[in-house]
Design a protein around this motif. Structure first.
Motif, PDB file in Angstrom:
ATOM      1  N   MET A 403       0.918  -1.163  -0.076  1.00 14.15           N
ATOM      2  CA  MET A 403      -0.011  -0.092  -0.045  1.00 14.15           C
ATOM      3  C   MET A 403       0.753   1.270   0.059  1.00 14.15           C
ATOM      4  N   PRO A 404       0.255   2.344  -0.506  1.00 11.42           N
ATOM      5  CA  PRO A 404       1.105   3.685  -0.177  1.00 11.42           C
ATOM      6  C   PRO A 404       1.710   3.932   0.818  1.00 11.42           C
ATOM      7  N   SER A 408       7.201  -1.115   0.342  1.00 15.14           N
ATOM      8  CA  SER A 408       6.957  -2.139  -0.443  1.00 15.14           C
ATOM      9  C   SER A 408       6.151  -1.415  -1.805  1.00 15.14           C
ATOM     10  N   PHE A 409       5.302  -0.342  -1.280  1.00 10.34           N
ATOM     11  CA  PHE A 409       4.500   0.388  -2.547  1.00 10.34           C
ATOM     12  C   PHE A 409       5.494   0.750  -3.804  1.00 10.34           C
ATOM     13  N   VAL A 410       6.682   1.396  -3.157  1.00  6.81           N
ATOM     14  CA  VAL A 410       7.488   2.121  -4.047  1.00  6.81           C
ATOM     15  C   VAL A 410       8.371   0.968  -4.825  1.00  6.81           C
ATOM     16  N   PHE A 484       8.046   6.912   2.862  1.00  4.39           N
ATOM     17  CA  PHE A 484       7.965   8.274   2.570  1.00  4.39           C
ATOM     18  C   PHE A 484       9.091   9.055   1.756  1.00  4.39           C
ATOM     19  N   TYR A 485      10.180   8.180   1.989  1.00  2.00           N
ATOM     20  CA  TYR A 485      11.575   9.123   1.497  1.00  2.00           C
ATOM     21  C   TYR A 485      12.776   7.756   1.140  1.00  2.00           C
TER      22      TYR A 485
END
Length: 505
Positions: A403-404, A408-410, A484-485
């Protein structure tokens, strides 16, 4: 600075030796001292791994300069050659974070704590050595050692039926190691001069080489590649020989299961990825469609199996099979974007699954079972009694679901972008499996935390203790930071992967 590489690998071994030799007198004092020594040695090794990431990110040294090479069996061109670069940096960080948490999670074990912490320290050292090895023989040594340690961890501290589970795992591991070792020996004798050094090998050194076997001539590169694939399939949860994982997840201590999810499986795929692109990339390109097909089948079987699960432990094992499918697809994508995505997702989802395994351990220690549906006293209604547990396990669950705001989303996004260029079916399969995973995980989460309390399903449940919060918070924060980063690690990894694809690393 290169001497720190060896310290990172050796410090956990020193901690493990201390667990074995410390006297048994004054039990309370000794238990406290041994527990602290285990945690400190694991954390010190982890801090060195984090330090490597900082110096590479700050450009104090470039990726690839952190290497150490010492003669080991030099007459056979075997060296103690280790290093940290853009390809293995994320795995080093993942192991640096994971193992101190696992050591801390065993603090309250009533019997055998020193033994299990000592073997976990040795496993940390073995996985660090596997990831950092630039010599194929040295890498095989550490990789084989890790399987032996899992055998003892399961066989000595597992639940009912642990001996059979440990033997089943050992047979798979021995067969996989045998196939990989034969492959490495064929590579060693095929190149001139003989060498095991990853830095000195390339696909061109195997091109045109043949092997006469049973009176028939075989292409050496293809044979080595097939042996390496067999070694990977037998050591990692890949369809159709993945049954050992469900068995192990049911009977092994959950700290050991977490070490497999978050450590051994990502490391195993890294080993295969690096060897495949350094040694037999042409064969990988020829058979990439087969690897993608097996990856999609692994994802499909894992996702369908997850939907039908009634136990938390079985659910996580099936989700791990899905993740293995993603990793295979990323390796077979043959693109820098797909490879970077596969490596990021492998580590992020592995850490998420490790966090969920520790959540399962917390549940088992409180209510003594992990059925969340289909049973008269299934788990339900935990949120009111354990809100912090609900929050932490929610972060782990969202990570596994890709999930965003999770790392793992990236990784999944990059993997699908890279895989789409190979075949659009990859994107369709990945989205479908993520949907099925989400259905199974959300259903479990709703039942366990927000379902109506049925037949005493929440009896005995209390929230996370201060100690449990202390060792889980770093894992939660790390997963959020990855989401986030992710820019720094992506930049470092993309440069290294692009150089590897260009034949320069």
């Amino acid at each position: 600075m290169s001497f720190l590489l060896s310290l990172m690998i050796i410090i956990p071994v020193v901690g493990a030796v201390f667990q074995a030799i410390v006297p048994k007198q004054k039990k309370d004092l000794v238990d406290t001292a041994s527990g602290l020594s285990a945690l400190i040695s694991s954390s010190l090794a982890g801090f060195i791994g984090i330090f490597f990431a900082l110096v590479i990110r700050s450009n104090w040294v470039s990726p690839g300069e952190l290497t150490q090479k010492i003669a080991w069996l030099s007459s056979y061109s075997i060296y103690y050659e280790v290093g940290v670069d853009g390809l293995n940096l994320l795995l080093v960080l993942g192991l640096s974070l994971l193992f101190p948490i696992l050591i801390a999670s065993e603090w309250k074990r009533e019997s055998g704590r020193r033994g299990i912490q000592g073997l976990l320290l040795l496993l940390q050292s073995a996985l660090f050595g596997t990831v950092c090895s630039y010599d194929l023989f040295l890498q095989f040594f550490f990789w084989s050692l890790s399987a032996l340690l899992i055998y003892f961890l399961v066989g000595m501290w597992g639940g009912r039926g642990r001996e059979r589970t440990a033997v089943r795992y050992a047979v798979n591991a021995l067969l996989g190691n045998a196939a990989l070792f034969v492959a490495l020996l064929l590579v060693y004798y095929a190149v001139d001069p003989h060498t095991f050094s990853i830095q000195e090998l390339s696909p061109s050194k195997l091109m045109g080489k043949n092997l006469i076997l049973f009176g028939k001539t075989h292409d050496l590169s293809s044979l080595v590649f097939l042996l390496a694939c067999a070694g990977m399939v037998l050591r990692l949860p890949v369809w159709p020989v993945h049954g050992w994982l469900s068995d192990l997840a049911e009977r092994a201590p959950q700290s050991v299961v977490a070490a497999i999810y978050g450590g051994m499986i990502p490391v195993g795929f890294y080993v295969f990825l690096r060897q495949a692109y350094v040694l037999y990339r042409p064969d990988l390109e020829i058979r990439s469609n087969w690897m993608i097909a097996i990856g999609i089948l692994s994802m499909t079987m894992g996702a369908l199996g997850a939907v039908g699960q009634r136990q938390l432990r079985g659910l996580l094992a099936q989700l791990c099979l899905v993740q293995s499918g993603f990793s295979l697809i990323g390796i077979a994508s043959l693109s820098a974007t797909g490879l970077v995505g596969a490596m990021i997702q492998s580590v992020a989802v592995g850490l998420g699954l490790a966090g969920l395994a520790l959540f399962v351990e917390s549940v088992l220690s409180r209510v003594k079972q992990d059925y969340f549906k289909g049973e008269k006293a299934c788990l339900s209604g935990f949120a009111k009694k354990a809100p912090v547990m609900a929050l932490f396990s929610g972060v782990f669950m969202l990570t596994v679901m890709n999930m965003p705001a999770s790392g793992s989303f990236v990784g999944a996004s990059l993997l699908m972008v890279g895989g789409y260029s190979v075949h659009p079916m990859i994107l369709l399969a990945a989205v479908g499996m993520i949907f099925l995973m989400s259905v199974s995980l959300l259903s479990m989460y709703r039942r366990v935390f927000f379902g109506q309390e049925l037949n005493g399903g929440a009896n005995g449940m209390v929230d996370l203790s201060f100690a449990e919060k202390a060792y889980l918070i770093p894992l939660v924060l790390a997963l959020l930071v990855m989401g986030f980063y992710p820019k720094p690690i992506i930049e470092i990894m993309h440069t290294a992967v692009a150089a590897m694809l260009a034949g320069k690393g």
